[in-house]
Design a protein around this motif. Structure first.
Motif, PDB file in Angstrom:
ATOM      1  N   LEU A  25       2.705   2.414  18.399  1.00  0.00           N
ATOM      2  CA  LEU A  25       2.687   1.677  19.663  1.00  0.00           C
ATOM      3  C   LEU A  25       3.738   2.179  20.650  1.00  0.00           C
ATOM      4  O   LEU A  25       3.617   1.945  21.856  1.00  0.00           O
ATOM      5  N   GLN A  26       4.760   2.876  20.178  1.00  0.00           N
ATOM      6  CA  GLN A  26       5.864   3.280  21.054  1.00  0.00           C
ATOM      7  C   GLN A  26       5.414   4.098  22.266  1.00  0.00           C
ATOM      8  O   GLN A  26       5.828   3.792  23.389  1.00  0.00           O
ATOM      9  N   PRO A  27       4.575   5.118  22.115  1.00  0.00           N
ATOM     10  CA  PRO A  27       4.148   5.862  23.308  1.00  0.00           C
ATOM     11  C   PRO A  27       3.367   4.987  24.297  1.00  0.00           C
ATOM     12  O   PRO A  27       3.469   5.173  25.506  1.00  0.00           O
ATOM     13  N   PHE A  28       2.603   4.026  23.775  1.00  0.00           N
ATOM     14  CA  PHE A  28       1.859   3.118  24.653  1.00  0.00           C
ATOM     15  C   PHE A  28       2.820   2.203  25.402  1.00  0.00           C
ATOM     16  O   PHE A  28       2.608   1.905  26.575  1.00  0.00           O
ATOM     17  N   GLN A  29       3.883   1.755  24.728  1.00  0.00           N
ATOM     18  CA  GLN A  29       4.891   0.936  25.402  1.00  0.00           C
ATOM     19  C   GLN A  29       5.540   1.723  26.539  1.00  0.00           C
ATOM     20  O   GLN A  29       5.765   1.185  27.618  1.00  0.00           O
ATOM     21  N   GLN A  30       5.844   2.983  26.280  1.00  0.00           N
ATOM     22  CA  GLN A  30       6.456   3.809  27.314  1.00  0.00           C
ATOM     23  C   GLN A  30       5.495   4.017  28.480  1.00  0.00           C
ATOM     24  O   GLN A  30       5.892   3.967  29.643  1.00  0.00           O
ATOM     25  N   GLN A  31       4.227   4.230  28.176  1.00  0.00           N
ATOM     26  CA  GLN A  31       3.243   4.504  29.226  1.00  0.00           C
ATOM     27  C   GLN A  31       2.892   3.254  30.026  1.00  0.00           C
ATOM     28  O   GLN A  31       2.800   3.294  31.249  1.00  0.00           O
ATOM     29  N   LEU A  75      -7.171  -0.287  22.396  1.00  0.00           N
ATOM     30  CA  LEU A  75      -5.940  -0.716  23.053  1.00  0.00           C
ATOM     31  C   LEU A  75      -5.940  -0.282  24.510  1.00  0.00           C
ATOM     32  O   LEU A  75      -5.653  -1.084  25.401  1.00  0.00           O
ATOM     33  N   ARG A  76      -6.273   0.968  24.785  1.00  0.00           N
ATOM     34  CA  ARG A  76      -6.332   1.453  26.172  1.00  0.00           C
ATOM     35  C   ARG A  76      -7.311   0.647  27.004  1.00  0.00           C
ATOM     36  O   ARG A  76      -7.021   0.242  28.127  1.00  0.00           O
ATOM     37  N   ALA A  77      -8.505   0.424  26.451  1.00  0.00           N
ATOM     38  CA  ALA A  77      -9.527  -0.342  27.176  1.00  0.00           C
ATOM     39  C   ALA A  77      -9.032  -1.760  27.450  1.00  0.00           C
ATOM     40  O   ALA A  77      -9.222  -2.288  28.543  1.00  0.00           O
ATOM     41  N   HIS A  78      -8.382  -2.359  26.472  1.00  0.00           N
ATOM     42  CA  HIS A  78      -7.860  -3.717  26.651  1.00  0.00           C
ATOM     43  C   HIS A  78      -6.795  -3.742  27.745  1.00  0.00           C
ATOM     44  O   HIS A  78      -6.820  -4.606  28.619  1.00  0.00           O
ATOM     45  N   LEU A  79      -5.878  -2.801  27.692  1.00  0.00           N
ATOM     46  CA  LEU A  79      -4.800  -2.769  28.683  1.00  0.00           C
ATOM     47  C   LEU A  79      -5.356  -2.558  30.084  1.00  0.00           C
ATOM     48  O   LEU A  79      -4.911  -3.193  31.039  1.00  0.00           O
ATOM     49  N   GLN A  80      -6.329  -1.681  30.222  1.00  0.00           N
ATOM     50  CA  GLN A  80      -6.912  -1.407  31.534  1.00  0.00           C
ATOM     51  C   GLN A  80      -7.688  -2.610  32.053  1.00  0.00           C
ATOM     52  O   GLN A  80      -7.600  -2.953  33.230  1.00  0.00           O
ATOM     53  N   HIS A  81      -8.421  -3.268  31.173  1.00  0.00           N
ATOM     54  CA  HIS A  81      -9.235  -4.410  31.588  1.00  0.00           C
ATOM     55  C   HIS A  81      -8.389  -5.646  31.856  1.00  0.00           C
ATOM     56  O   HIS A  81      -8.550  -6.304  32.879  1.00  0.00           O
ATOM     57  N   GLU A  82      -7.483  -5.961  30.949  1.00  0.00           N
ATOM     58  CA  GLU A  82      -6.727  -7.226  31.029  1.00  0.00           C
ATOM     59  C   GLU A  82      -5.510  -7.127  31.944  1.00  0.00           C
ATOM     60  O   GLU A  82      -5.074  -8.129  32.488  1.00  0.00           O
ATOM     61  N   HIS A  83      -4.934  -5.945  32.047  1.00  0.00           N
ATOM     62  CA  HIS A  83      -3.664  -5.831  32.754  1.00  0.00           C
ATOM     63  C   HIS A  83      -3.711  -4.825  33.909  1.00  0.00           C
ATOM     64  O   HIS A  83      -2.689  -4.509  34.499  1.00  0.00           O
ATOM     65  N   GLY A  84      -4.891  -4.285  34.174  1.00  0.00           N
ATOM     66  CA  GLY A  84      -5.055  -3.388  35.301  1.00  0.00           C
ATOM     67  C   GLY A  84      -4.230  -2.136  35.218  1.00  0.00           C
ATOM     68  O   GLY A  84      -3.879  -1.550  36.229  1.00  0.00           O
ATOM     69  N   SER A  85      -3.903  -1.717  33.984  1.00  0.00           N
ATOM     70  CA  SER A  85      -3.081  -0.520  33.799  1.00  0.00           C
ATOM     71  C   SER A  85      -3.992   0.649  33.462  1.00  0.00           C
ATOM     72  O   SER A  85      -4.618   0.656  32.434  1.00  0.00           O
ATOM     73  N   ASP A  86      -4.018   1.612  34.337  1.00  0.00           N
ATOM     74  CA  ASP A  86      -4.786   2.820  34.035  1.00  0.00           C
ATOM     75  C   ASP A  86      -3.907   4.043  34.169  1.00  0.00           C
ATOM     76  O   ASP A  86      -4.344   5.113  34.554  1.00  0.00           O
ATOM     77  N   SER A  87      -2.648   3.866  33.825  1.00  0.00           N
ATOM     78  CA  SER A  87      -1.670   4.963  33.903  1.00  0.00           C
ATOM     79  C   SER A  87      -2.043   6.077  32.977  1.00  0.00           C
ATOM     80  O   SER A  87      -2.538   5.874  31.924  1.00  0.00           O
TER      81      SER A  87
END
Length: 87
Positions: A25-31, A75-87
């Motif tokens: 999870l660490q790289p995802f936290q950084q991103q 995880l990426r799909a969830h973050l983009q959908h729920e939190h608008g993060s597409d970094s």
């Protein structure tokens, strides 16, 4: 500065899969900049009963993202959908 949101990891100290998911999870936290709360299910009988053999379990609130292994695509799909993060 506080993270914009926090994910929860249900964890066991002696569980190698738990340590692998935490580390993955660490790289995802950084991103994405999210916080991570880690709960050892063995410290709470209610959590132990609920998650017992499914740990590690990654949650966003009450929403389970994945368990046993980090599903990076989910995880990426969830973050983009729920939190608008597409970094």
């Amino acid at each position: 500065m506080n993270p914009p949101f926090t994910l929860t990891l249900m964890f066991r100290e002696y569980c190698s899969l738990c340590h692998k998911m935490r580390d993955a999870l660490q790289p995802f936290q950084q991103q994405y900049g999210f916080g991570l709360e880690i709960f050892d299910v063995d410290d709470d009988p209610v959590l132990e009963e609920k998650y017992n053999e499914r740990v590690p379990v990654l949650l966003d609130g009450d929403v389970e993202i994945c368990h046993w292994f980090l599903d990076e695509a989910k995880l990426r799909a969830h973050l983009q959908h729920e939190h608008g993060s597409d970094s």
